[in-house]
Write an enzyme that holds these catalytic residues in place. Structure first.
Site, PDB file in Angstrom:
ATOM      1  N   THR A  97      22.582 -19.301  58.819  1.00 18.95           N
ATOM      2  CA  THR A  97      21.343 -18.546  58.845  1.00 18.95           C
ATOM      3  C   THR A  97      21.700 -17.125  59.538  1.00 18.95           C
ATOM      4  OG1 THR A  97      19.831 -20.279  58.681  1.00 18.95           O
ATOM      5  CG2 THR A  97      18.862 -18.331  59.169  1.00 18.95           C
ATOM      6  N   LYS A 172      16.169 -16.744  52.965  1.00 15.32           N
ATOM      7  CA  LYS A 172      15.863 -17.607  53.838  1.00 15.32           C
ATOM      8  C   LYS A 172      14.953 -16.908  54.665  1.00 15.32           C
ATOM      9  CE  LYS A 172      16.815 -20.799  56.918  1.00 15.32           C
ATOM     10  NZ  LYS A 172      16.480 -22.205  57.149  1.00 15.32           N
ATOM     11  N   LYS A 240      15.925 -16.995  66.945  1.00 13.84           N
ATOM     12  CA  LYS A 240      16.853 -16.337  66.323  1.00 13.84           C
ATOM     13  C   LYS A 240      16.844 -15.982  64.808  1.00 13.84           C
ATOM     14  CE  LYS A 240      20.201 -18.576  64.278  1.00 13.84           C
ATOM     15  NZ  LYS A 240      20.645 -18.617  62.783  1.00 13.84           N
TER      16      LYS A 240
HETATM   17  N1  LIG Z   1      19.496 -27.587  62.727  1.00 12.67           N
HETATM   18  C1  LIG Z   1      18.661 -27.341  61.612  1.00 12.67           C
HETATM   19  O1  LIG Z   1      17.565 -27.855  61.300  1.00 12.67           O
HETATM   20  C2  LIG Z   1      18.781 -26.132  60.695  1.00 12.67           C
HETATM   21  C3  LIG Z   1      18.359 -25.947  59.472  1.00 12.67           C
HETATM   22  C4  LIG Z   1      18.341 -24.895  58.651  1.00 12.67           C
HETATM   23  C5  LIG Z   1      19.496 -23.990  59.155  1.00 12.67           C
HETATM   24  N2  LIG Z   1      20.131 -24.129  60.061  1.00 12.67           N
HETATM   25  C6  LIG Z   1      21.071 -23.039  60.644  1.00 12.67           C
HETATM   26  O2  LIG Z   1      22.469 -23.706  60.493  1.00 12.67           O
HETATM   27  C7  LIG Z   1      23.509 -22.739  61.185  1.00 12.67           C
HETATM   28  C8  LIG Z   1      23.997 -24.232  62.269  1.00 12.67           C
HETATM   29  O3  LIG Z   1      22.867 -24.842  62.667  1.00 12.67           O
HETATM   30  P1  LIG Z   1      23.147 -26.224  63.649  1.00 12.67           P
HETATM   31  O4  LIG Z   1      21.803 -26.911  63.834  1.00 12.67           O
HETATM   32  O5  LIG Z   1      24.233 -26.971  62.889  1.00 12.67           O
HETATM   33  O6  LIG Z   1      23.913 -25.630  64.861  1.00 12.67           O
HETATM   34  P2  LIG Z   1      24.517 -26.580  66.030  1.00 12.67           P
HETATM   35  O7  LIG Z   1      24.423 -27.821  66.074  1.00 12.67           O
HETATM   36  O8  LIG Z   1      24.528 -25.751  67.243  1.00 12.67           O
HETATM   37  O9  LIG Z   1      26.122 -26.179  65.703  1.00 12.67           O
HETATM   38  C9  LIG Z   1      26.671 -25.079  65.830  1.00 12.67           C
HETATM   39  C10 LIG Z   1      27.929 -25.169  65.233  1.00 12.67           C
HETATM   40  O10 LIG Z   1      28.768 -23.636  65.234  1.00 12.67           O
HETATM   41  C11 LIG Z   1      29.908 -23.688  65.957  1.00 12.67           C
HETATM   42  N3  LIG Z   1      29.826 -22.414  66.789  1.00 12.67           N
HETATM   43  C12 LIG Z   1      29.363 -21.795  67.325  1.00 12.67           C
HETATM   44  N4  LIG Z   1      29.518 -20.596  67.907  1.00 12.67           N
HETATM   45  C13 LIG Z   1      30.786 -20.651  67.375  1.00 12.67           C
HETATM   46  C14 LIG Z   1      31.768 -19.636  67.709  1.00 12.67           C
HETATM   47  N5  LIG Z   1      31.530 -18.477  68.110  1.00 12.67           N
HETATM   48  N6  LIG Z   1      33.098 -19.717  67.214  1.00 12.67           N
HETATM   49  C15 LIG Z   1      33.271 -20.927  66.644  1.00 12.67           C
HETATM   50  N7  LIG Z   1      32.364 -21.980  66.318  1.00 12.67           N
HETATM   51  C16 LIG Z   1      31.266 -21.758  66.660  1.00 12.67           C
HETATM   52  C17 LIG Z   1      29.748 -24.767  66.982  1.00 12.67           C
HETATM   53  O11 LIG Z   1      30.861 -25.258  67.620  1.00 12.67           O
HETATM   54  P3  LIG Z   1      31.122 -26.230  68.888  1.00 12.67           P
HETATM   55  O12 LIG Z   1      30.739 -27.602  68.438  1.00 12.67           O
HETATM   56  O13 LIG Z   1      32.040 -25.813  69.406  1.00 12.67           O
HETATM   57  O14 LIG Z   1      29.814 -25.669  69.771  1.00 12.67           O
HETATM   58  C18 LIG Z   1      28.851 -25.974  65.968  1.00 12.67           C
HETATM   59  O15 LIG Z   1      29.917 -26.419  65.218  1.00 12.67           O
HETATM   60  C19 LIG Z   1      22.565 -22.157  62.266  1.00 12.67           C
HETATM   61  O16 LIG Z   1      22.551 -20.800  61.608  1.00 12.67           O
HETATM   62  C20 LIG Z   1      21.104 -22.451  62.075  1.00 12.67           C
HETATM   63  O17 LIG Z   1      19.940 -21.451  62.249  1.00 12.67           O
HETATM   64  C21 LIG Z   1      20.032 -25.355  61.047  1.00 12.67           C
END
Ligand SMILES: NC(=O)c1ccc[n+]([C@@H]2O[C@H](COP(=O)([O-])OP(=O)(O)OC[C@H]3O[C@@H](n4cnc5c(N)ncnc54)[C@H](OP(=O)(O)O)[C@@H]3O)[C@@H](O)[C@H]2O)c1
Length: 288
Positions: A97, A172, A240
């Site tokens: 997102t 979104k 965010k």
């Molecule tokens: N969680 C939800 O319910 C949900 C629902 C819809 C959309 N989203 C969106 O989907 C996206 C991911 O969400 P998530 O919940 O999966 O987040 P998350 O669990 O915090 O995972 C983030 C991922 O991105 C990687 N990452 C973050 N910063 C990075 C960087 N600078 N360089 C390389 N890798 C990086 C992290 O690596 P590390 O493992 O090394 O930290 C991890 O693999 C976000 O944009 C969020 O808004 C989330």
């Protein structure tokens, strides 16, 4: 077997990449912290790469799901980034997102090198990713969408091409605006019900069948009444997302007055230590 890659094995990316491997594709993953990639490989098989560019090498499509605009830039651009690693004619699908501006920027970089881009943020949360029933909102060219959609079926229940590049991210933003306003309505209503001494289980069972019913009411109503806020999508993440929507609203002249008020409520929750609570925690503001 089509070669695919997935970059970012977080709460969302980990199960999404797993669905691709289980569907029979040859998947190579990259994650910033290597342990998660190893854990993923132990669970699903597949391959691990040392950089996003190496993951992308020889793939037809590379998917990515990281945190925010800057995080996407750090895995997509530069010599070790996804775009540099893609073959000409291959596709980069970003599920993060992020802003519509970033989608246009990445599309420009990719197309200047003969590579293709699709912005494709998702809705459905952790459970949607784990159960393979995400909704996917896309922006880009029809032929690119058609190719990606076939593969995204592995973890998506519904994908839609909204329009040109950036339109997926705009859709979104609308999703997030609508959903926080629904949560606040539910929080006010349920807090009113508790103060009025109503049986909230009976109440939810009844009014969820009428015009006030919603996914939030069905899935979060009872836990909101119980003060349980451990269901995935965190307050930090929604702020965010709202920040991205406010920046876009400024550009296009859209009025988000009430949504801005709700963002202030989420800020209060963060200041009281609720950063990782889920978004239904808006009801906590009504407790004495
Ligand atoms: N969680 C939800 O319910 C949900 C629902 C819809 C959309 N989203 C969106 O989907 C996206 C991911 O969400 P998530 O919940 O999966 O987040 P998350 O669990 O915090 O995972 C983030 C991922 O991105 C990687 N990452 C973050 N910063 C990075 C960087 N600078 N360089 C390389 N890798 C990086 C992290 O690596 P590390 O493992 O090394 O930290 C991890 O693999 C976000 O944009 C969020 O808004 C989330």
């Amino acid at each position: 077997m089509k070669k695919l890659a997935f970059v970012g094995l977080g709460v969302m990316g980990y199960p999404m990449a797993g669905h691709l491997q289980k569907a029979g594709y040859d998947v190579c993953v990259y994650n910033r912290s290597h342990e998660k990639a190893l854990k993923w490989q132990q669970e699903f098989g597949g391959r691990i790469a040392e950089t996003p560019a190496l993951a992308a090498a020889d793939c037809e499509i590379v998917f990515c799901c990281v945190g925010n605009d800057e995080d996407v830039r750090s895995v997509a651009l530069g010599e070790t980034g996804i775009i540099a690693g893609l073959n000409s004619g291959a596709i980069f699908v970003d599920h993060t997102t992020a802003s519509a501006e970033l989608a246009r920027e990445l599309n420009n970089v990719a197309s200047a090198q003969g590579k293709l881009f699709l912005d494709a943020p998702v809705s459905g949360g952790q459970a949607g990713a784990e159960n393979g029933v995400l909704t996917i909102m896309c922006g880009g060219e029809q032929k690119v969408f058609d190719q990606a959609a076939l593969i995204m079926n592995a973890y998506g229940r519904f994908s839609q091409l909204m329009g040109s590049c950036g339109s997926g991210q705009l859709a979104k933003m609308v999703n997030q605006i609508c959903f926080v306003n629904t949560v606040q309505g539910l929080a006010e209503g349920l807090s009113f019900a508790q103060k009025a001494g109503l049986d909230t289980d009976k109440l939810i069972e009844t009014i969820s069948k009428g015009a006030a019913g919603s996914w939030q009411m069905d899935n979060r109503g009872k836990t909101m009444c119980a003060g349980e806020f451990d269901f995935g999508f965190a307050v930090d993440w929604v702020r965010k997302d709202l920040g991205i929507a406010f920046a876009e609203a400024e550009k296009i002249g859209a009025d988000l007055t009430v949504t801005k008020q709700l963002d202030g409520y989420y800020q209060e929750i963060q200041e009281n230590g609720g950063n990782r609570w889920d978004t239904s925690s808006l009801i906590s503001r009504f407790k004495e």
